[in-house]
Design a protein around this motif. Sequence first.
Motif, PDB file in Angstrom:
ATOM      1  N   LEU A   1       0.840  -1.201   0.000  1.00 52.42           N
ATOM      2  CA  LEU A   1       0.000   0.000   0.000  1.00 52.42           C
ATOM      3  C   LEU A   1       0.877   1.254   0.000  1.00 52.42           C
ATOM      4  CD1 LEU A   1      -3.008   1.023   0.309  1.00 52.42           C
ATOM      5  CD2 LEU A   1      -2.480   1.242   2.755  1.00 52.42           C
ATOM      6  N   LYS A   2       0.714   2.094  -1.004  1.00 54.52           N
ATOM      7  CA  LYS A   2       1.448   3.372  -1.060  1.00 54.52           C
ATOM      8  C   LYS A   2       0.685   4.384  -0.210  1.00 54.52           C
ATOM      9  CE  LYS A   2       1.223   3.587  -5.527  1.00 54.52           C
ATOM     10  NZ  LYS A   2       1.362   4.121  -6.918  1.00 54.52           N
ATOM     11  N   ILE A   3       1.200   4.649   0.992  1.00 55.34           N
ATOM     12  CA  ILE A   3       0.484   5.502   1.934  1.00 55.34           C
ATOM     13  C   ILE A   3       1.292   6.748   2.275  1.00 55.34           C
ATOM     14  CG2 ILE A   3       1.335   4.122   3.908  1.00 55.34           C
ATOM     15  CD1 ILE A   3      -1.363   4.841   5.305  1.00 55.34           C
ATOM     16  N   ARG A   4       0.627   7.884   2.218  1.00 57.14           N
ATOM     17  CA  ARG A   4       1.280   9.138   2.600  1.00 57.14           C
ATOM     18  C   ARG A   4       1.382   9.193   4.115  1.00 57.14           C
ATOM     19  NH1 ARG A   4      -0.105  13.653   6.185  1.00 57.14           N
ATOM     20  NH2 ARG A   4       1.469  15.234   5.685  1.00 57.14           N
ATOM     21  N   THR A   5       2.544   9.590   4.607  1.00 53.37           N
ATOM     22  CA  THR A   5       2.746   9.795   6.034  1.00 53.37           C
ATOM     23  C   THR A   5       3.353  11.166   6.269  1.00 53.37           C
ATOM     24  OG1 THR A   5       5.024   8.980   6.111  1.00 53.37           O
ATOM     25  CG2 THR A   5       3.262   7.339   6.306  1.00 53.37           C
ATOM     26  N   MET A   6       3.400  11.568   7.527  1.00 54.53           N
ATOM     27  CA  MET A   6       4.152  12.754   7.905  1.00 54.53           C
ATOM     28  C   MET A   6       5.644  12.432   7.875  1.00 54.53           C
ATOM     29  SD  MET A   6       1.963  14.583  10.941  1.00 54.53           S
ATOM     30  CE  MET A   6       1.471  13.116  11.823  1.00 54.53           C
ATOM     31  N   GLU A   7       6.446  13.464   7.990  1.00 59.59           N
ATOM     32  CA  GLU A   7       7.909  13.301   7.997  1.00 59.59           C
ATOM     33  C   GLU A   7       8.319  12.836   9.388  1.00 59.59           C
ATOM     34  OE1 GLU A   7      11.190  13.004   5.928  1.00 59.59           O
ATOM     35  OE2 GLU A   7       9.721  14.323   4.999  1.00 59.59           O
ATOM     36  N   ASN A   8       8.077  11.563   9.664  1.00 62.65           N
ATOM     37  CA  ASN A   8       8.326  10.996  10.986  1.00 62.65           C
ATOM     38  C   ASN A   8       8.830   9.570  10.802  1.00 62.65           C
ATOM     39  OD1 ASN A   8       7.474   9.263  13.354  1.00 62.65           O
ATOM     40  ND2 ASN A   8       7.011  11.260  14.221  1.00 62.65           N
ATOM     41  N   GLN A   9      10.061   9.322  11.226  1.00 58.94           N
ATOM     42  CA  GLN A   9      10.688   8.029  10.970  1.00 58.94           C
ATOM     43  C   GLN A   9       9.966   6.882  11.661  1.00 58.94           C
ATOM     44  OE1 GLN A   9      14.691   8.248  12.418  1.00 58.94           O
ATOM     45  NE2 GLN A   9      14.103   8.332  14.585  1.00 58.94           N
ATOM     46  N   ASN A  10       9.351   7.137  12.807  1.00 61.19           N
ATOM     47  CA  ASN A  10       8.649   6.066  13.511  1.00 61.19           C
ATOM     48  C   ASN A  10       7.344   5.694  12.817  1.00 61.19           C
ATOM     49  OD1 ASN A  10      10.604   5.944  15.647  1.00 61.19           O
ATOM     50  ND2 ASN A  10       9.730   7.844  16.433  1.00 61.19           N
ATOM     51  N   HIS A  11       6.640   6.694  12.293  1.00 57.80           N
ATOM     52  CA  HIS A  11       5.427   6.407  11.525  1.00 57.80           C
ATOM     53  C   HIS A  11       5.778   5.575  10.293  1.00 57.80           C
ATOM     54  CE1 HIS A  11       2.601   9.774  13.165  1.00 57.80           C
ATOM     55  NE2 HIS A  11       3.303   9.203  14.125  1.00 57.80           N
ATOM     56  N   MET A  12       6.854   5.974   9.630  1.00 57.95           N
ATOM     57  CA  MET A  12       7.264   5.250   8.427  1.00 57.95           C
ATOM     58  C   MET A  12       7.683   3.816   8.770  1.00 57.95           C
ATOM     59  SD  MET A  12       9.344   8.354   6.574  1.00 57.95           S
ATOM     60  CE  MET A  12       9.716   7.409   5.085  1.00 57.95           C
ATOM     61  N   ALA A  13       8.379   3.651   9.892  1.00 60.85           N
ATOM     62  CA  ALA A  13       8.801   2.307  10.317  1.00 60.85           C
ATOM     63  C   ALA A  13       7.597   1.426  10.614  1.00 60.85           C
ATOM     64  CB  ALA A  13       9.702   2.417  11.546  1.00 60.85           C
ATOM     65  N   PHE A  14       6.554   2.015  11.186  1.00 67.54           N
ATOM     66  CA  PHE A  14       5.344   1.256  11.488  1.00 67.54           C
ATOM     67  C   PHE A  14       4.699   0.717  10.214  1.00 67.54           C
ATOM     68  CE2 PHE A  14       0.620   1.780  11.671  1.00 67.54           C
ATOM     69  CZ  PHE A  14       0.345   0.582  12.299  1.00 67.54           C
ATOM     70  N   TRP A  15       4.525   1.589   9.220  1.00 63.91           N
ATOM     71  CA  TRP A  15       3.873   1.144   7.983  1.00 63.91           C
ATOM     72  C   TRP A  15       4.743   0.130   7.236  1.00 63.91           C
ATOM     73  CZ3 TRP A  15      -1.046   1.632   7.726  1.00 63.91           C
ATOM     74  CH2 TRP A  15      -1.680   2.683   8.386  1.00 63.91           C
ATOM     75  N   LYS A  16       6.024   0.301   7.310  1.00 64.06           N
ATOM     76  CA  LYS A  16       6.911  -0.692   6.702  1.00 64.06           C
ATOM     77  C   LYS A  16       6.751  -2.042   7.391  1.00 64.06           C
ATOM     78  CE  LYS A  16      10.499   2.485   5.030  1.00 64.06           C
ATOM     79  NZ  LYS A  16      11.896   2.960   5.226  1.00 64.06           N
ATOM     80  N   ALA A  17       6.571  -2.028   8.710  1.00 64.43           N
ATOM     81  CA  ALA A  17       6.392  -3.278   9.451  1.00 64.43           C
ATOM     82  C   ALA A  17       5.130  -4.010   9.004  1.00 64.43           C
ATOM     83  CB  ALA A  17       6.339  -2.985  10.952  1.00 64.43           C
ATOM     84  N   LEU A  18       4.128  -3.257   8.529  1.00 69.35           N
ATOM     85  CA  LEU A  18       2.899  -3.876   8.025  1.00 69.35           C
ATOM     86  C   LEU A  18       3.021  -4.281   6.562  1.00 69.35           C
ATOM     87  CD1 LEU A  18       0.007  -1.717   9.561  1.00 69.35           C
ATOM     88  CD2 LEU A  18       1.133  -3.744  10.490  1.00 69.35           C
ATOM     89  N   GLY A  19       4.151  -3.940   5.938  1.00 67.15           N
ATOM     90  CA  GLY A  19       4.359  -4.283   4.548  1.00 67.15           C
ATOM     91  C   GLY A  19       3.964  -3.201   3.572  1.00 67.15           C
ATOM     92  N   ALA A  20       3.540  -2.032   4.092  1.00 60.98           N
ATOM     93  CA  ALA A  20       3.138  -0.922   3.229  1.00 60.98           C
ATOM     94  C   ALA A  20       4.366  -0.156   2.740  1.00 60.98           C
ATOM     95  CB  ALA A  20       2.196   0.009   3.978  1.00 60.98           C
ATOM     96  N   ALA A  21       4.115   0.784   1.815  1.00 57.80           N
ATOM     97  CA  ALA A  21       5.190   1.619   1.266  1.00 57.80           C
ATOM     98  C   ALA A  21       4.922   3.072   1.649  1.00 57.80           C
ATOM     99  CB  ALA A  21       5.249   1.476  -0.255  1.00 57.80           C
ATOM    100  N   PRO A  22       5.417   3.515   2.824  1.00 57.25           N
ATOM    101  CA  PRO A  22       5.144   4.880   3.287  1.00 57.25           C
ATOM    102  C   PRO A  22       5.863   5.928   2.439  1.00 57.25           C
ATOM    103  CG  PRO A  22       6.715   3.809   4.732  1.00 57.25           C
ATOM    104  CD  PRO A  22       6.240   2.753   3.774  1.00 57.25           C
ATOM    105  N   THR A  23       5.169   7.029   2.174  1.00 61.71           N
ATOM    106  CA  THR A  23       5.715   8.120   1.371  1.00 61.71           C
ATOM    107  C   THR A  23       5.426   9.444   2.075  1.00 61.71           C
ATOM    108  OG1 THR A  23       5.256   6.874  -0.655  1.00 61.71           O
ATOM    109  CG2 THR A  23       5.663   9.244  -0.888  1.00 61.71           C
ATOM    110  N   PRO A  24       6.427  10.091   2.655  1.00 62.05           N
ATOM    111  CA  PRO A  24       6.167  11.383   3.310  1.00 62.05           C
ATOM    112  C   PRO A  24       5.886  12.475   2.278  1.00 62.05           C
ATOM    113  CG  PRO A  24       8.509  10.849   3.362  1.00 62.05           C
ATOM    114  CD  PRO A  24       7.819   9.653   2.796  1.00 62.05           C
ATOM    115  N   LEU A  25       4.827  13.238   2.527  1.00 64.13           N
ATOM    116  CA  LEU A  25       4.454  14.341   1.646  1.00 64.13           C
ATOM    117  C   LEU A  25       3.948  15.509   2.498  1.00 64.13           C
ATOM    118  CD1 LEU A  25       2.304  12.582  -1.134  1.00 64.13           C
ATOM    119  CD2 LEU A  25       4.556  13.634  -1.456  1.00 64.13           C
TER     120      LEU A  25
END
Length: 359
Positions: free
Chosen positions: A194-218
């Motif tokens: 899942l290509k999901i927009r996140t905030m510029e926050n490394q922990n948020h991005m790490a969480f979505w990666k742990a679920l298998g998603a593809a976090p994209t800060p915008l």
Amino acid sequence: MKKLLILLLVLVMALVPVGCAKEAPTTQQPSEQPAEQPAEGGNEYSSLEPVVLIGADNAGVGAAAQLYGELIAKKVDEITGGKLKIDYYPNSQLGNDQELQSQMLAGDIDFVICQTAQTVNFVPEVAIFDLPMVFAKYDAKTVDYALNKSPFYDKINEAYKAKNMRIMHYLQAATFRETTSNKKISSIDDFKGLKIRTMENQNHMAFWKALGAAPTPLPWPEVYVSLQQGLVDAQENATDTCVGANLQEVQKYLILTHHILYCNQFIINNSKFESLDPLYQEALTQAVKEAAVEIEAKLSTIDTENREKLVAGGMELIEFDASFIDQVLEKAQVVYDSIGKDIGQEYVDALLDALQNAK
């Protein structure tokens, strides 16, 4: 001679009352002086110099942060009879969250109302709020105790103060950041890719990666167009923010993931706070607490109403059973371990203890 003596006696008798009349005010006791009257509209603040504080937020129109900030400004004015005022700039008028907090630390503005995610860039210990699902099993009263009344509050506030910030209140009502998507998510496995927009926050991005998603800060202003054009499939936010951005126009599904607490913090430049007269400090503290009680009482209703608006706008609501939380926690354990290592496991333990032993 007798006439002369009589004339002199008459003159002396005439002068005596005048002398007495002139001396009378000097014998008046202090207690007899009229009490000093306060200035027009005066109160305990009347002797203080007027002060104006500048506050701001980066929230959407009608979001909790804006309602909170504007109500605090109103209450401060009422409490102090207009001696302490707040010039409040909502809805990104002065910049995004990171810019606002930089301005606050520089002394250009005095306080900010914002969510916790981007405060991590200034106060690393605030990453405690990035723990996935840490609040998902608790009600608003329990969370309020943990964040605003427990030893955890005092501990985390020392971390803020070390960076010249002061946390005065965490505003929440056990509502959460949820996920919207153009891809249907029926199980935890559906987050893969899942290509999901996140905030510029490394922990948020790490969480979505742990679920298998593809976090994209915008940046937030780019999100609507990015969703519309398919550059990203999904985003995550509180429902009021989703409604304020009209995301029902570009998203098909509202997925109640409850992954991060929807929490707004009132943070003020600590040097500025300490420079205020103690009466103004008390007035601001009172306004912050009173406004929180009023706003928090409405947040759950606001969340429900906004869910309904999104669904009425064409989105399909997806909910999970309680086992979903445990499934996410299992995959997200790597984030817990990382945050505990980065900020100190004692912060994680203090929060978990406060939640589990709420009074």
